[in-house]
Design a protein around this motif. Structure first.
Motif, PDB file in Angstrom:
ATOM      1  N   GLN B 112       0.816  -1.139   0.014  1.00 41.48           N
ATOM      2  CA  GLN B 112      -0.034   0.024   0.028  1.00 41.48           C
ATOM      3  C   GLN B 112       0.880   1.200   0.147  1.00 41.48           C
ATOM      4  O   GLN B 112       0.395   2.187  -0.207  1.00 41.48           O
ATOM      5  CB  GLN B 112      -0.751   0.113   1.328  1.00 41.48           C
ATOM      6  CG  GLN B 112      -1.691  -1.210   1.467  1.00 41.48           C
ATOM      7  CD  GLN B 112      -2.923  -1.085   0.448  1.00 41.48           C
ATOM      8  OE1 GLN B 112      -3.652  -0.040   0.253  1.00 41.48           O
ATOM      9  NE2 GLN B 112      -3.174  -2.215  -0.400  1.00 41.48           N
ATOM     10  N   VAL B 113       2.243   1.074   0.513  1.00 43.17           N
ATOM     11  CA  VAL B 113       2.891   2.276   0.637  1.00 43.17           C
ATOM     12  C   VAL B 113       3.767   2.928  -0.654  1.00 43.17           C
ATOM     13  O   VAL B 113       3.713   4.022  -0.766  1.00 43.17           O
ATOM     14  CB  VAL B 113       4.023   1.961   1.590  1.00 43.17           C
ATOM     15  CG1 VAL B 113       4.657   3.316   2.035  1.00 43.17           C
ATOM     16  CG2 VAL B 113       3.391   1.614   2.997  1.00 43.17           C
ATOM     17  N   LEU B 148      -4.148  -8.115  -6.158  1.00 48.09           N
ATOM     18  CA  LEU B 148      -3.734  -9.298  -5.154  1.00 48.09           C
ATOM     19  C   LEU B 148      -3.786  -9.119  -3.775  1.00 48.09           C
ATOM     20  O   LEU B 148      -4.311  -9.689  -3.002  1.00 48.09           O
ATOM     21  CB  LEU B 148      -2.774  -9.816  -5.669  1.00 48.09           C
ATOM     22  CG  LEU B 148      -2.871 -11.198  -6.498  1.00 48.09           C
ATOM     23  CD1 LEU B 148      -1.575 -11.782  -7.053  1.00 48.09           C
ATOM     24  CD2 LEU B 148      -3.535 -12.292  -5.799  1.00 48.09           C
ATOM     25  N   PRO B 149      -2.803  -8.050  -3.291  1.00 44.58           N
ATOM     26  CA  PRO B 149      -2.536  -7.906  -1.985  1.00 44.58           C
ATOM     27  C   PRO B 149      -3.747  -7.629  -1.137  1.00 44.58           C
ATOM     28  O   PRO B 149      -4.078  -8.340  -0.249  1.00 44.58           O
ATOM     29  CB  PRO B 149      -1.720  -6.728  -1.836  1.00 44.58           C
ATOM     30  CG  PRO B 149      -0.890  -6.546  -3.433  1.00 44.58           C
ATOM     31  CD  PRO B 149      -1.838  -7.310  -4.183  1.00 44.58           C
ATOM     32  N   LEU B 152      -5.932 -10.854  -0.947  1.00 44.93           N
ATOM     33  CA  LEU B 152      -5.405 -11.845   0.022  1.00 44.93           C
ATOM     34  C   LEU B 152      -5.796 -11.405   1.201  1.00 44.93           C
ATOM     35  O   LEU B 152      -6.317 -12.024   2.105  1.00 44.93           O
ATOM     36  CB  LEU B 152      -3.838 -11.798  -0.110  1.00 44.93           C
ATOM     37  CG  LEU B 152      -3.266 -12.579  -1.108  1.00 44.93           C
ATOM     38  CD1 LEU B 152      -1.885 -12.340  -1.351  1.00 44.93           C
ATOM     39  CD2 LEU B 152      -3.455 -13.953  -0.947  1.00 44.93           C
ATOM     40  N   PHE B 257     -21.274  -2.147  -5.445  1.00 45.39           N
ATOM     41  CA  PHE B 257     -20.824  -1.700  -3.994  1.00 45.39           C
ATOM     42  C   PHE B 257     -21.900  -1.450  -3.286  1.00 45.39           C
ATOM     43  O   PHE B 257     -22.009  -1.631  -1.939  1.00 45.39           O
ATOM     44  CB  PHE B 257     -20.249  -0.131  -4.199  1.00 45.39           C
ATOM     45  CG  PHE B 257     -18.684  -0.385  -4.172  1.00 45.39           C
ATOM     46  CD1 PHE B 257     -18.065  -0.894  -5.453  1.00 45.39           C
ATOM     47  CD2 PHE B 257     -17.936   0.314  -3.206  1.00 45.39           C
ATOM     48  CE1 PHE B 257     -16.684  -1.019  -5.254  1.00 45.39           C
ATOM     49  CE2 PHE B 257     -16.612   0.257  -3.275  1.00 45.39           C
ATOM     50  CZ  PHE B 257     -15.874  -0.270  -4.100  1.00 45.39           C
ATOM     51  N   THR B 258     -23.115  -1.119  -3.786  1.00 44.52           N
ATOM     52  CA  THR B 258     -24.620  -1.058  -2.910  1.00 44.52           C
ATOM     53  C   THR B 258     -24.734  -2.619  -2.559  1.00 44.52           C
ATOM     54  O   THR B 258     -25.201  -2.449  -1.230  1.00 44.52           O
ATOM     55  CB  THR B 258     -25.547  -0.477  -3.493  1.00 44.52           C
ATOM     56  OG1 THR B 258     -24.901   0.655  -4.679  1.00 44.52           O
ATOM     57  CG2 THR B 258     -26.504   0.176  -2.869  1.00 44.52           C
ATOM     58  N   ARG B 261     -21.727  -3.618   0.239  1.00 44.06           N
ATOM     59  CA  ARG B 261     -21.006  -2.560   1.044  1.00 44.06           C
ATOM     60  C   ARG B 261     -20.759  -2.946   2.456  1.00 44.06           C
ATOM     61  O   ARG B 261     -19.829  -2.681   2.911  1.00 44.06           O
ATOM     62  CB  ARG B 261     -21.806  -1.201   1.116  1.00 44.06           C
ATOM     63  CG  ARG B 261     -23.106  -1.212   1.879  1.00 44.06           C
ATOM     64  CD  ARG B 261     -24.119   0.231   1.706  1.00 44.06           C
ATOM     65  NE  ARG B 261     -25.326  -0.129   1.844  1.00 44.06           N
ATOM     66  CZ  ARG B 261     -25.916   0.089   3.041  1.00 44.06           C
ATOM     67  NH1 ARG B 261     -25.289   0.954   3.853  1.00 44.06           N
ATOM     68  NH2 ARG B 261     -27.110  -0.307   3.110  1.00 44.06           N
ATOM     69  N   LEU B 264     -17.841  -5.401   2.216  1.00 43.58           N
ATOM     70  CA  LEU B 264     -16.771  -4.732   2.029  1.00 43.58           C
ATOM     71  C   LEU B 264     -16.013  -4.021   3.092  1.00 43.58           C
ATOM     72  O   LEU B 264     -14.909  -3.771   3.323  1.00 43.58           O
ATOM     73  CB  LEU B 264     -16.925  -3.847   0.737  1.00 43.58           C
ATOM     74  CG  LEU B 264     -15.689  -3.482  -0.004  1.00 43.58           C
ATOM     75  CD1 LEU B 264     -14.845  -4.868  -0.615  1.00 43.58           C
ATOM     76  CD2 LEU B 264     -15.779  -2.485  -1.004  1.00 43.58           C
ATOM     77  N   THR B 265     -17.216  -3.044   3.276  1.00 42.01           N
ATOM     78  CA  THR B 265     -16.474  -2.308   4.853  1.00 42.01           C
ATOM     79  C   THR B 265     -16.072  -3.048   5.762  1.00 42.01           C
ATOM     80  O   THR B 265     -14.992  -2.592   6.600  1.00 42.01           O
ATOM     81  CB  THR B 265     -17.665  -1.340   5.290  1.00 42.01           C
ATOM     82  OG1 THR B 265     -18.870  -1.906   5.405  1.00 42.01           O
ATOM     83  CG2 THR B 265     -17.979  -0.249   4.173  1.00 42.01           C
ATOM     84  N   LEU B 268     -12.613  -3.934   4.704  1.00 41.81           N
ATOM     85  CA  LEU B 268     -11.611  -2.811   4.723  1.00 41.81           C
ATOM     86  C   LEU B 268     -11.253  -2.528   6.165  1.00 41.81           C
ATOM     87  O   LEU B 268     -10.252  -1.952   6.457  1.00 41.81           O
ATOM     88  CB  LEU B 268     -12.293  -1.629   4.039  1.00 41.81           C
ATOM     89  CG  LEU B 268     -12.246  -1.769   2.599  1.00 41.81           C
ATOM     90  CD1 LEU B 268     -13.154  -0.961   1.854  1.00 41.81           C
ATOM     91  CD2 LEU B 268     -10.896  -1.346   2.151  1.00 41.81           C
ATOM     92  N   MET B 269     -12.323  -2.541   7.050  1.00 39.83           N
ATOM     93  CA  MET B 269     -11.881  -2.035   8.437  1.00 39.83           C
ATOM     94  C   MET B 269     -10.934  -3.079   9.018  1.00 39.83           C
ATOM     95  O   MET B 269     -10.228  -2.526   9.555  1.00 39.83           O
ATOM     96  CB  MET B 269     -13.355  -2.598   9.110  1.00 39.83           C
ATOM     97  CG  MET B 269     -14.151  -1.606   9.389  1.00 39.83           C
ATOM     98  SD  MET B 269     -13.491  -0.189  10.310  1.00 39.83           S
ATOM     99  CE  MET B 269     -12.897  -1.088  11.759  1.00 39.83           C
ATOM    100  N   ALA B 272      -7.644  -1.640   7.866  1.00 36.63           N
ATOM    101  CA  ALA B 272      -7.321  -0.246   8.220  1.00 36.63           C
ATOM    102  C   ALA B 272      -7.145  -0.497   9.923  1.00 36.63           C
ATOM    103  O   ALA B 272      -5.992   0.251  10.311  1.00 36.63           O
ATOM    104  CB  ALA B 272      -8.501   0.766   7.909  1.00 36.63           C
ATOM    105  N   VAL B 273      -7.763  -1.088  10.661  1.00 39.17           N
ATOM    106  CA  VAL B 273      -7.874  -1.092  11.959  1.00 39.17           C
ATOM    107  C   VAL B 273      -6.444  -1.740  12.472  1.00 39.17           C
ATOM    108  O   VAL B 273      -5.793  -1.302  13.348  1.00 39.17           O
ATOM    109  CB  VAL B 273      -8.948  -1.388  12.662  1.00 39.17           C
ATOM    110  CG1 VAL B 273      -8.861  -1.326  14.260  1.00 39.17           C
ATOM    111  CG2 VAL B 273     -10.177  -0.300  12.278  1.00 39.17           C
TER     112      VAL B 273
END
Lengths: 318, 275
Positions: B112-113, B148-149, B152, B257-258, B261, B264-265, B268-269, B272-273
């Motif tokens: 991601q960086v 992929l990342p 995964l 996405f609808t 959602r 997915l969230t 993603l959570m 991120a967390v």
């Protein structure tokens, strides 16, 4: 030691574990490698290799031509770069863009997340609306905002005119408004993820913490600073770092919105490097710029994360 | 003070809804306005007359349907590849502890960086060397690799949610490793696979930067590139068809996405967390 010698050496040394268990572990490892391989190959070829090559190209004078023939030039690119004021301008613009978007994203998303967490109606609608920017192709987002910002018949100017403000601003074409206008679009695009993440964090805060603070007579602002914000700190730190990286590296939105114009006022570094590589065809020089960019991002990130963790340690009294 | 709080909150919420929703409404409205109305100085959200021709004009425009076809093929093939490739690896990531897992997770996070702009130059050279630079299959491979990342990461989260006991029970009953995977793990993993697949599809469908750099021949353009050409290339921009094309390009991702959602969230959570 060559690989063959290595293998022989390891065969000669007696296995420390029981033979059966060692064989089992080895077969498990072999199985794991076989399962990971299909992912590993494309990542190594199309992601790690280009990264390493990119680092190497930065020290050459490679040009983007049919038969590239290039020489190792050491740090020459970096010396040249130090005197390139356009590059430093683009870095400054990139930092304004990145910090502006990241901070405003956090502020706007925090507001929305707090509202959504306070039991208002229309939550469903707001959540779907908040997620849509994320789903849209960046090109479509850019086209849409070009229409909003349009100097002739754009709804933003029309609205400003109706409330008695100047209504002839060429938002994306004017030197003073272009960068702020682009930043607003960046905030619009990036809000969903930040909001959703903050909301999830808010829902993890035990309600009695807030209630206890309220009983003690803390107002809304005091409760936010004393209870909510400290609880969200780890989430805020990670989402801010990720947003910072994404915003710094984002290309499509600015490229389609303004292509770096007017007069280079929105020329973020990624765009600058793209033009150097694919319009001016100086890929060695462009790679050097990319490398400087990586170093700056990593350094800024390290400083930010360090400050976060130091504060954490201090608060916990370690 | 208390009594004022609720109305103030609703006012703030209304401002958010306006900020988030209005641009979209305006795009849709522009897509059904006549060119006369779009160029006039009277500005209104609702069109005076609904004008559907923009959509047929957008579709008639050279290359739009063709490039939508390109986008569809690239997105579908890279989605299939992402799932086939990521599934076994995510299983290893989730089940094996220790170095493999640490290395995998480490890579997912660093991926991601680093800025794509440093990667894009050599990537272009590598693809040109193997003859896949201005090529849809080359773009498909690139989309696969760069989705992929995260795929995964999502998938291993779903694998972790399946109790190991279930697999062990299967193994006790004499089922081989493959049978356990096929009969127990894959069915339970289906929702996660679907969510990851949708994510991969949308990422590829929306992707702009790689396509811009790697594709040169107009017959290979994907939808975002063709739409971008509409703005820049042809001198006079006809806003109506452009808006219509933009709406059409946004529909598949918004629908997906609808639908997903929530899944997915949460995926993603986790990223991120825990990241």
């Amino acid at each position: 030691m060559t690989v063959a010698e290595d293998v022989r050496a390891s065969a000669q040394t007696p296995a420390p574990r029981k033979p059966g268990k060692g064989a089992q572990a080895r077969s498990r490892r072999r199985e794991a490698i076989a399962l990971v391989m299909p992912s590993l190959v494309p990542i190594l070829v199309l992601s790690v290799a280009p990264l390493v090559m990119g680092l190497a190209l930065a020290f050459t004078d490679a040009r983007l031509v049919r038969n590239p023939d290039y020489d190792f030039t050491g740090v020459e690119n970096f010396v040249k770069l130090a005197g390139n004021s356009f590059f430093w301008d683009s870095l400054r613009i990139g930092l304004i863009w990145t910090v502006g978007v990241t901070v405003l994203q956090l502020a706007a998303s925090m507001g929305l997340a707090l509202l959504l967490n306070s039991g208002l109606r229309l939550q469903g609608l707001t959540r779907v609306l908040a997620l849509i920017p994320w789903a849209m192709p960046p090109v479509v987002v850019a086209i849409m905002w070009q229409m909003i910002y349009s100097a002739n018949g754009g709804p933003l100017n029309a609205f400003l005119g109706r409330v008695g403000l100047p209504d002839d601003i060429n938002w994306l074409g004017d030197f003073s408004t272009a960068l702020p206008a682009v930043i607003v679009v960046g905030v619009w695009v990036g809000m969903p993820q930040t909001t959703v993440t903050l909301l999830a964090g808010l829902q993890q805060i035990p309600a009695d913490l807030n209630e206890a603070a309220a009983v003690d007579g803390a107002g809304a602002w005091r409760r936010f600073t004393a209870v909510t914000w400290p609880s969200l700190r780890p989430i805020v730190a990670s989402i801010t770092s990720l947003n910072f990286i994404w915003n710094f590296n984002s290309f499509s939105l600015v490229y389609v919105l303004t292509a770096g114009g007017p007069g280079g006022k929105t020329m973020v570094p990624v765009l600058f490097i793209y033009l150097e590589a694919f319009k001016n065809r100086n890929i060695g020089y462009a790679a050097a710029m990319g490398l400087v960019l990586v170093i700056i991002v990593v350094a800024l990130l390290a400083i930010y994360l360090r400050s976060q963790f130091r504060d954490d340690r201090a608060e916990r009294g370690r | 003070m208390r009594a004022l709080l609720r109305p103030a909150q609703y006012l703030a919420l209304a401002a958010y809804i306006l900020f988030l929703g209005f641009p979209l409404l305006w795009l849709i409205s522009a897509s059904v306005k006549s060119s006369g109305e779009l160029n006039s100085l009277t500005v209104s959200l609702l069109p005076q007359q609904w004008h559907w021709d923009n959509y047929s004009e957008a579709l008639d425009r050279q290359g739009l349907i063709h490039s939508a076809g390109n986008s569809l093929v690239v997105a579908l093939v890279s989605t299939a590849l992402v799932i086939v490739i990521a599934l076994p690896a995510s299983y290893v990531l989730a089940r094996l502890k220790g170095k493999v897992r640490a290395a995998g997770v480490g890579w997912i996070l660093t991926s991601q960086v680093f800025p794509v702009v440093l990667v894009i130059l050599p990537l272009f050279l590598i693809l040109r060397t193997i003859g896949l630079a201005d090529n849809l299959f080359g773009l498909t491979l690139v989309h696969t690799t760069y989705t992929l990342p995260f795929a995964l990461w999502m998938l291993q989260g779903y694998v972790t949610a399946i109790p190991v006991d279930l697999e062990e029970a299967g193994a006790m009953d004499g089922a081989g490793r493959w049978t356990v995977l096929r009969a127990i793990v894959f069915p339970l993993l289906m929702p996660g696979i679907v969510a990851t697949a949708m994510f991969a599809f949308v990422s590829s469908w929306n992707e702009f930067f790689f396509a811009l750099v790697l594709l040169q021949s107009p017959e290979n353009y994907t939808l975002p590139i063709t739409l971008n050409m509409f703005i820049g290339g042809e001198g006079k921009v006809s806003l109506g068809p452009l808006a219509a094309g933009a709406v059409l390009a946004a529909i598949p991702s918004i629908v997906f996405f609808t639908i997903l959602r929530r899944k997915l969230t949460s995926g993603l959570m986790a990223g991120a967390v825990k990241g």
